[in-house]
Design an enzyme around this catalytic site. Structure first.
Site, PDB file in Angstrom:
ATOM      1  CG  ASP A 125      -5.240   2.167  13.678  1.00 24.32           C
ATOM      2  OD1 ASP A 125      -6.136   1.536  13.098  1.00 24.32           O
ATOM      3  OD2 ASP A 125      -4.070   2.234  13.243  1.00 24.32           O
ATOM      4  NE  ARG A 175      -8.414  -2.820  12.669  1.00 25.20           N
ATOM      5  CZ  ARG A 175      -7.661  -1.748  12.400  1.00 25.20           C
ATOM      6  NH1 ARG A 175      -7.002  -1.134  13.366  1.00 25.20           N
ATOM      7  NH2 ARG A 175      -7.595  -1.278  11.179  1.00 25.20           N
TER       8      ARG A 175
HETATM    9  C1  LIG Z   1      -5.548  -5.639  11.418  1.00 31.32           C
HETATM   10  C2  LIG Z   1      -5.047  -5.363  12.801  1.00 31.32           C
HETATM   11  C3  LIG Z   1      -5.170  -4.096  13.337  1.00 31.32           C
HETATM   12  C4  LIG Z   1      -4.761  -3.823  14.633  1.00 31.32           C
HETATM   13  N1  LIG Z   1      -5.015  -2.597  15.182  1.00 31.32           N
HETATM   14  C5  LIG Z   1      -4.722  -2.373  16.475  1.00 31.32           C
HETATM   15  C6  LIG Z   1      -5.115  -1.174  17.125  1.00 31.32           C
HETATM   16  O1  LIG Z   1      -5.744  -0.279  16.545  1.00 31.32           O
HETATM   17  N2  LIG Z   1      -4.771  -1.019  18.437  1.00 31.32           N
HETATM   18  C7  LIG Z   1      -4.084  -1.996  19.147  1.00 31.32           C
HETATM   19  O2  LIG Z   1      -3.836  -1.817  20.332  1.00 31.32           O
HETATM   20  N3  LIG Z   1      -3.696  -3.136  18.530  1.00 31.32           N
HETATM   21  C8  LIG Z   1      -4.002  -3.351  17.236  1.00 31.32           C
HETATM   22  N4  LIG Z   1      -3.631  -4.537  16.657  1.00 31.32           N
HETATM   23  C9  LIG Z   1      -2.668  -5.434  17.332  1.00 31.32           C
HETATM   24  C10 LIG Z   1      -3.371  -6.427  18.237  1.00 31.32           C
HETATM   25  O3  LIG Z   1      -3.921  -5.754  19.340  1.00 31.32           O
HETATM   26  C11 LIG Z   1      -2.405  -7.500  18.732  1.00 31.32           C
HETATM   27  O4  LIG Z   1      -1.361  -6.912  19.420  1.00 31.32           O
HETATM   28  C12 LIG Z   1      -1.818  -8.359  17.637  1.00 31.32           C
HETATM   29  O5  LIG Z   1      -2.738  -8.624  16.641  1.00 31.32           O
HETATM   30  C13 LIG Z   1      -1.375  -9.719  18.236  1.00 31.32           C
HETATM   31  O6  LIG Z   1      -2.483 -10.364  18.812  1.00 31.32           O
HETATM   32  P1  LIG Z   1      -3.084 -11.713  18.220  1.00 31.32           P
HETATM   33  O7  LIG Z   1      -4.571 -11.680  18.422  1.00 31.32           O
HETATM   34  O8  LIG Z   1      -2.664 -11.885  16.829  1.00 31.32           O
HETATM   35  O9  LIG Z   1      -2.549 -12.843  19.181  1.00 31.32           O
HETATM   36  P2  LIG Z   1      -1.067 -13.299  19.560  1.00 31.32           P
HETATM   37  O10 LIG Z   1      -1.253 -14.329  20.619  1.00 31.32           O
HETATM   38  O11 LIG Z   1      -0.192 -12.157  19.867  1.00 31.32           O
HETATM   39  O12 LIG Z   1      -0.546 -13.951  18.227  1.00 31.32           O
HETATM   40  C14 LIG Z   1      -1.053 -15.193  17.755  1.00 31.32           C
HETATM   41  C15 LIG Z   1       0.031 -15.844  16.929  1.00 31.32           C
HETATM   42  O13 LIG Z   1       0.282 -15.053  15.768  1.00 31.32           O
HETATM   43  C16 LIG Z   1       1.660 -15.055  15.459  1.00 31.32           C
HETATM   44  N5  LIG Z   1       2.160 -13.680  15.522  1.00 31.32           N
HETATM   45  C17 LIG Z   1       1.592 -12.623  16.128  1.00 31.32           C
HETATM   46  N6  LIG Z   1       2.309 -11.505  15.936  1.00 31.32           N
HETATM   47  C18 LIG Z   1       3.371 -11.880  15.172  1.00 31.32           C
HETATM   48  C19 LIG Z   1       4.472 -11.180  14.618  1.00 31.32           C
HETATM   49  N7  LIG Z   1       4.648  -9.877  14.806  1.00 31.32           N
HETATM   50  N8  LIG Z   1       5.352 -11.875  13.872  1.00 31.32           N
HETATM   51  C20 LIG Z   1       5.206 -13.202  13.654  1.00 31.32           C
HETATM   52  N9  LIG Z   1       4.173 -13.914  14.160  1.00 31.32           N
HETATM   53  C21 LIG Z   1       3.275 -13.259  14.919  1.00 31.32           C
HETATM   54  C22 LIG Z   1       2.329 -15.960  16.463  1.00 31.32           C
HETATM   55  O14 LIG Z   1       2.382 -17.247  15.920  1.00 31.32           O
HETATM   56  C23 LIG Z   1       1.388 -15.928  17.620  1.00 31.32           C
HETATM   57  O15 LIG Z   1       1.479 -17.078  18.414  1.00 31.32           O
HETATM   58  C24 LIG Z   1      -4.102  -4.846  15.380  1.00 31.32           C
HETATM   59  C25 LIG Z   1      -3.966  -6.125  14.858  1.00 31.32           C
HETATM   60  C26 LIG Z   1      -4.448  -6.400  13.600  1.00 31.32           C
HETATM   61  C27 LIG Z   1      -4.353  -7.800  13.090  1.00 31.32           C
END
Ligand SMILES: Cc1cc2nc3c(=O)[nH]c(=O)nc-3n(C[C@H](O)[C@H](O)[C@H](O)COP(=O)(O)OP(=O)(O)OC[C@H]3O[C@@H](n4cnc5c(N)ncnc54)[C@H](O)[C@@H]3O)c2cc1C
Length: 305
Positions: A125, A175
């Site tokens: 990660d 990723r």
């Molecule tokens: C498999 C995976 C691994 C990851 N690994 C890392 C990593 O190693 N390092 C790192 O910095 N980040 C990591 N992340 C987190 C990532 O960086 C984002 O912070 C997170 O995925 C939210 O971004 P988004 O692209 O989903 O967009 P967003 O705009 O945040 O979310 C899109 C939509 O998804 C829904 N949503 C998002 N989060 C939530 C929630 N918690 N509860 C309910 N609904 C929600 C909402 O409807 C939102 O409008 C990871 C995410 C995923 C999916």
């Protein structure tokens, strides 16, 4: 986000731990390996692969780092014994990155070597921007000897286009996510639209360069854009996968699975759930209102949770 939402989320550290625990339940598989295995089996049954993460970060001693390493070695054995279609994700600071980069390298190396013996894969990660250089350095050292290891890039960081070009050249397994950590302005884009566009820009660099990409987002617009890109590039489904977090946007997840794309769900478990849960709660657009209602005793759900 309204002023009220912001107020509640700023006050998150003051909210009683049991309340945070109650609301973060959907995001965590439980505290034990057995619970992680049970959730993974359920997700495999829904057509999703998994990546298991043992919660915990930023440890203080070599002993704790070795403890994290041993926990991952046991987890790998459990995945094999249970026949789970899955791999592991780990936080380099839990393996000692902030103590000494060589300690983290040695610990992660043992995990990756054991994973290779049993035909499994390890994702490193990406944490806050203070760790990016060292995390990528550990990844590069490991990649010289192993194919079953991958890393993460964050579309919010200004440096990421350059990192993507270098990783694409290595045909790395990457990723791509937006990035969860709040970084200084000089390091990180702030505008949500720019971060989205940088995500699509970086995704194209990686896929065109022949990297295998875990497209990690719940943002429906980005999911559509990624689907359009893999279609345009005529990529086979083995060239990429979508990834989502446990408990987030399950309807969209199922739509992606039913469209024939590969999907992996990030399944965190363990006793050290607070830091991870707080990050998830901050990202849930409905959470501020739900927490406020709960604290004021207005939630109709209360008795059932
Ligand atoms: C498999 C995976 C691994 C990851 N690994 C890392 C990593 O190693 N390092 C790192 O910095 N980040 C990591 N992340 C987190 C990532 O960086 C984002 O912070 C997170 O995925 C939210 O971004 P988004 O692209 O989903 O967009 P967003 O705009 O945040 O979310 C899109 C939509 O998804 C829904 N949503 C998002 N989060 C939530 C929630 N918690 N509860 C309910 N609904 C929600 C909402 O409807 C939102 O409008 C990871 C995410 C995923 C999916």
């Amino acid at each position: 986000m309204t002023l009220f939402d912001r107020l509640i989320l700023t006050a998150l550290p003051l909210i009683p731990k049991p309340v945070v625990g109650r609301f973060s339940r959907p995001y965590i598989a439980g505290e034990t390996v057995a619970q992680g295995m049970a959730e993974s089996r359920r997700l495999n049954g829904l057509g999703c692969m998994v990546t298991l993460d043992i919660l915990g970060e930023d440890i203080d001693s070599r002993e704790e780092a070795r403890g994290s390493r041993d926990a991952y070695l046991e987890l790998l054995d459990a995945i094999r014994a249970a026949g789970i279609d899955g791999n592991v994700s780990l936080k380099p600071t839990a393996l000692g990155l902030k103590l000494d980069v060589d300690i983290a390298y040695e610990n992660i190396r043992e995990i990756v070597a054991h994973a290779r013996e049993i035909g499994c894969f390890v994702r490193i990660d990406m944490e806050d921007a203070q760790t990016t250089d060292n995390t990528l350095a550990v990844y590069r050292r490991l990649r010289a000897d192993f194919d079953n290891v991958g890393v993460v890039l964050q579309a919010c960081l200004r440096r990421t286009v350059g990192d993507a070009e270098a990783l694409a050249e290595m045909k790395a397994n990457v990723r791509l996510c937006k990035g969860i950590y709040r970084e200084p302005y000089r390091l990180s884009w702030r505008d949500r639209e720019i971060i989205r566009r940088n995500f699509t820009f970086v995704l194209e660099i990686l896929l065109r360069g022949g990297a295998y990409v875990g497209i990690a987002t719940h943002d429906e617009w980005l999911v559509w854009d990624a689907m359009a890109l893999v279609h345009r590039l005529e990529l086979p489904r083995q060239a990429y996968e979508f990834q989502m977090l446990l408990g987030v946007t399950e309807r969209l997840r199922q739509v992606i699975v039913e469209s024939g794309h590969r999907m992996r769900v990030y399944v965190p478990f363990g006793r050290d759930w607070y830091a991870y849960s707080s990050r998830r709660l901050r990202e849930n657009p409905d959470m501020a209102g739900m927490i406020a209602k709960d604290i004021l005793g207005l939630s109709q759900d209360r008795g059932r949770r």
